[in-house]
Design a protein around this motif. Structure first.
Motif, short mmCIF file in Angstrom:
data_model
loop_
_atom_site.label_atom_id
_atom_site.label_comp_id
_atom_site.label_asym_id
_atom_site.label_seq_id
_atom_site.Cartn_x
_atom_site.Cartn_y
_atom_site.Cartn_z
N HIS A 60 22.70 0.51 1.30
CA HIS A 60 21.44 0.76 0.87
C HIS A 60 20.61 1.04 2.28
N VAL A 61 19.47 2.29 1.97
CA VAL A 61 19.05 2.88 3.01
C VAL A 61 17.42 3.37 2.19
N HIS A 62 16.44 3.46 2.88
CA HIS A 62 15.25 3.94 2.55
C HIS A 62 15.19 5.32 3.37
N THR A 63 15.06 6.29 2.76
CA THR A 63 15.12 7.56 3.34
C THR A 63 14.20 8.79 2.77
N LYS A 104 22.61 5.17 -6.85
CA LYS A 104 21.22 4.80 -7.44
C LYS A 104 20.32 5.28 -6.51
N ILE A 105 19.34 6.33 -6.93
CA ILE A 105 18.07 6.71 -6.03
C ILE A 105 16.90 6.54 -6.87
N ASP A 106 16.02 5.69 -6.30
CA ASP A 106 14.73 5.46 -6.87
C ASP A 106 13.54 5.99 -5.78
N ASN A 107 12.47 6.67 -6.54
CA ASN A 107 11.19 7.08 -5.75
C ASN A 107 10.34 5.91 -5.68
N MET A 108 10.38 5.18 -4.64
CA MET A 108 9.53 4.01 -4.42
C MET A 108 8.31 4.17 -4.35
N LYS A 109 7.71 5.43 -4.22
CA LYS A 109 6.25 5.75 -4.40
C LYS A 109 5.67 5.55 -5.91
N ALA A 110 6.82 6.17 -6.71
CA ALA A 110 6.15 6.04 -8.02
C ALA A 110 6.61 4.73 -8.77
N GLN A 111 7.45 4.10 -8.10
CA GLN A 111 7.76 2.57 -8.58
C GLN A 111 6.43 1.76 -8.02
N ASN A 124 0.85 -1.16 0.00
CA ASN A 124 0.09 0.07 0.17
C ASN A 124 1.09 1.32 -0.14
N PRO A 125 0.77 2.25 -1.01
CA PRO A 125 1.58 3.41 -0.95
C PRO A 125 1.35 4.28 0.25
N ASP A 126 0.34 4.05 1.06
CA ASP A 126 0.48 4.82 2.37
C ASP A 126 1.40 4.19 3.40
N ASP A 127 1.67 2.88 3.28
CA ASP A 127 2.71 2.35 4.02
C ASP A 127 4.28 2.58 3.90
N ILE A 128 4.45 3.31 2.79
CA ILE A 128 5.74 3.85 2.47
C ILE A 128 6.15 4.87 3.23
N LYS A 129 6.82 4.91 4.22
CA LYS A 129 7.10 5.84 5.22
C LYS A 129 8.32 6.86 4.64
N PHE A 130 9.26 6.17 3.87
CA PHE A 130 10.37 6.58 3.30
C PHE A 130 10.50 6.53 1.79
N ALA A 131 10.43 7.43 1.29
CA ALA A 131 10.11 7.70 -0.38
C ALA A 131 11.22 7.22 -1.22
N TYR A 132 12.51 7.48 -0.84
CA TYR A 132 13.82 7.16 -1.83
C TYR A 132 14.53 5.95 -1.25
N CYS A 133 14.47 4.86 -2.22
CA CYS A 133 15.52 3.92 -2.14
C CYS A 133 16.85 4.32 -2.69
N THR A 134 17.96 4.30 -1.75
CA THR A 134 19.10 4.82 -1.95
C THR A 134 20.20 3.91 -1.81
N GLU A 135 20.99 3.75 -3.02
CA GLU A 135 21.95 2.80 -2.65
C GLU A 135 23.34 3.40 -3.58
N PHE A 136 24.39 2.97 -3.02
CA PHE A 136 25.73 3.70 -3.49
C PHE A 136 26.95 2.53 -2.79
N LEU A 137 28.06 3.01 -3.64
CA LEU A 137 29.36 2.37 -3.07
C LEU A 137 30.27 3.11 -2.40
N VAL A 138 30.94 3.03 -1.11
CA VAL A 138 31.85 3.79 -0.89
C VAL A 138 33.15 3.40 -1.19
N GLU A 139 34.08 3.87 -1.88
CA GLU A 139 35.70 3.44 -2.19
C GLU A 139 36.25 4.03 -1.15
#
Length: 547
Positions: free
Chosen positions: A283-286, A306-313, A228-243
């Motif tokens: 990886h973090v949802h924020t 990589k940053i994705d808008n989970m509500k849009a997805q 349910n979109p209302d259950d998505i508390k944090f909108a952005y799925c954020t992923e990256f690598l730290v070298e």
């Protein structure tokens, strides 16, 4: 003269009645598991597969026997679940091959088809073992060949096939020591005998037989992630690598993993932080990806952001990705896991689609194929994460349209995690599969579950309710309580060393249990890096990983 030939209508009834016999005996087939753990699913998998075959056969309007056999084969191919289901689908495939060009079949035709059936099934298994359902399929073919060229009555021929198959089934414990020690016959072999018995009964029934529904199950093979979109508390799925860089101005990249793991939960959830070979995978949802990246920049350079808008997805989740206007990426990943926490972990590590499934709830080949088709990528790597799903995953690749697939034959969750950490979206599919195979070699898996019956296995006396410590697929230890079992398994897995210990707690274990086990590991093995996860997996109270 008896029944000297059959057409497609009769064969339909044989498939339906055979499927019904397996459905009615599903609990008995599941109970024949050699390991006394609550994951017996041979009957369930064979039932799903044969019902899929029967449904396709029933949909055929033609009385042509070759067409009905081919339809059943296609249904089994798509509906195959687990290793037993895949082998069964190959038996049906060979049977259909043997009937090609036939409008009706006599006893000799059926004997030829059964011979082709056994041949095809043996070819499908890389290292076939006697004492399994392969043996029963071959015994049925040999029995048919023995009688069919003298006996023209198909009813009498099939009766003889059932008798000989049943006799061979009784001999399976003498062929496989594990069966003998557990005091059971081969479950897949019994499923084949059940099918033949049902088919034999159908020859005495002149009206169409109704297909029985599947027994109620706790779960089906479904794609995780419909929320349910209302259950998505944090909108952005954020992923990256730290070298990581020791020459970075802050000069403290050595504690990057610890700092990020403490900080990220303050700005989001679904946090995954894994350090390996000078890289930290994050990886973090924020709701504020910038804060996550700003913190990480203190430890080195950021790459593969990589940053994705989970509500849009989520709003587009039902859209077929093959029709997306976005250009496909080179590589994608489909993973099969069980448990909400496991699904979140695998998504966080880069899996595009997670299919809910695992021990006792295997997805079908078609489930996996459809998931692979939804990934907007030219090439999709499938991680089955269970040895009973490997053949199904390979078969799914044959069903996928419009893209290529490969299977990294992960047998468990730790191997799947290791493969995702090794994944490099800038490398070729072949390079990734090679890297994943290497990663699997150093990932060891421990599992703890309770015995569901008394038995003796590998000279270990097991009582119902005992906690079984399974290491890389074998029962290593047997203990009376969970705490003792968990500590003993950790000691067993670390006796030859290890750098990273991951603890996934699931059914039957609380977060407190996991924390106490983590404290034990930290105190006794201070040199290892510890990771705790709420996997939520069924059947196994703990899954442990040592690398």
């Amino acid at each position: 003269m008896g029944l000297i030939s059959i057409d497609g209508r009769v064969l339909k009834n044989m498939f339906v009645a055979g499927a019904n016999e397996i459905t009615e005996n599903t609990p008995s087939l599941n109970a024949l598991n050699v390991f006394p753990v609550p994951d017996g699913d041979t009957g369930t998998n064979m039932g799903h597969t044969v019902r899929a075959a029967a449904k396709e056969a029933m949909a055929q309007a033609t009385p042509n026997i070759a067409d009905v056999a081919k339809a059943a084969s296609n249904g089994a191919l798509r509906g195959a679940r687990g290793n037993s289901g895949v082998i069964l689908s190959q038996l049906f495939r060979g049977f259909a091959k043997g009937l090609e060009g036939k409008t009706v079949a006599n006893s000799e035709d059926l004997a030829v088809a059964l011979a082709k059936s056994a041949e095809m099934a043996y070819k499908a298994v890389m290292k076939p073992k006697e004492g399994t359902m392969l043996t029963i399929g071959r015994a049925a073919a040999e029995a048919a060949h023995e009688i069919a060229f003298d006996e023209k009555d198909i009813h009498e021929c099939l009766k003889f096939v059932v008798e000989k198959s049943d006799q061979m089934l009784a001999r399976t414990p003498s062929m496989l020591p594990a069966l003998k020690q557990a005091g059971v016959v081969d479950s897949g072999g019994m499923g084949i005998v059940c099918f033949f018995k049902g088919a034999l009964k159908s020859l005495s029934i002149h009206e169409d037989i109704e297909l029985l529904e599947a027994p109620s199950e706790s779960a089906e093979g479904t794609t995780a992630g419909t929320i349910n979109p209302d259950d998505i508390k944090f909108a952005y799925c954020t992923e990256f690598l730290v070298e990581l860089s020791q020459t970075h101005p802050t000069g403290h990249s050595h504690n990057a993993e610890e700092v990020l793991r403490d900080y990220l939960p303050t700005i989001g959830d679904s946090v995954v932080v894994i350090e390996d070979m000078g890289l930290v995978k994050v990886h973090v949802h924020t709701n504020n990806p910038g804060k996550a990246m700003e913190k990480a920049l203190k430890f080195g350079m950021l790459i593969n952001i990589k940053i994705d808008n989970m509500k849009a997805q989520n709003a587009e989740l039902t859209t077929d990705f093959s029709t997306s206007n976005e250009p496909p990426k080179p590589l994608g990943i489909v993973a099969v896991v069980s448990g909400k926490g496991m699904a979140e972990l695998f998504k966080g590590l880069g899996a595009d689609i997670v299919i809910e499934g695992g021990q006792s709830m295997n997805p079908s080949a078609e489930d996996i194929a459809r998931a692979a088709e939804r990934v907007n990528a030219d090439y999709v790597i499938i991680l089955p994460n269970n040895k009973n799903i490997t053949l199904t995953a390979s078969q799914a690749g044959k069903l996928v349209k419009g893209k290529k697939t490969g299977v990294a034959a992960t047998k468990n969750i730790p191997q799947g995690v290791a493969c995702l950490v090794a994944f490099d979206n800038t490398a070729s599919p072949e390079e990734n599969l090679e890297a994943m195979n290497e990663a699997m070699e150093v990932a060891h898996c421990g599992q703890i579950t309770q015995a569901v019956r008394d038995t003796v296995l590998d000279d270990k006396k097991i009582k119902e309710g005992d906690f079984l410590c399974i290491y890389d697929g074998d029962i290593a230890l047997v203990k009376r309580n969970l705490k003792t079992a968990a500590r003993a398994l950790v000691d067993h897995m670390l006796k030859n060393g290890g750098d990273i210990v991951s603890i996934f707690h699931g059914e039957g274990a609380t977060a407190k249990d996991a924390e106490e086990l983590g404290e034990y590991v930290t105190k006794k093995y201070p040199q290892v890096e510890l990771e705790l996860y709420d996997g939520g997996q069924p059947i196994y109270s703990f899954i442990l990983s040592v690398e």
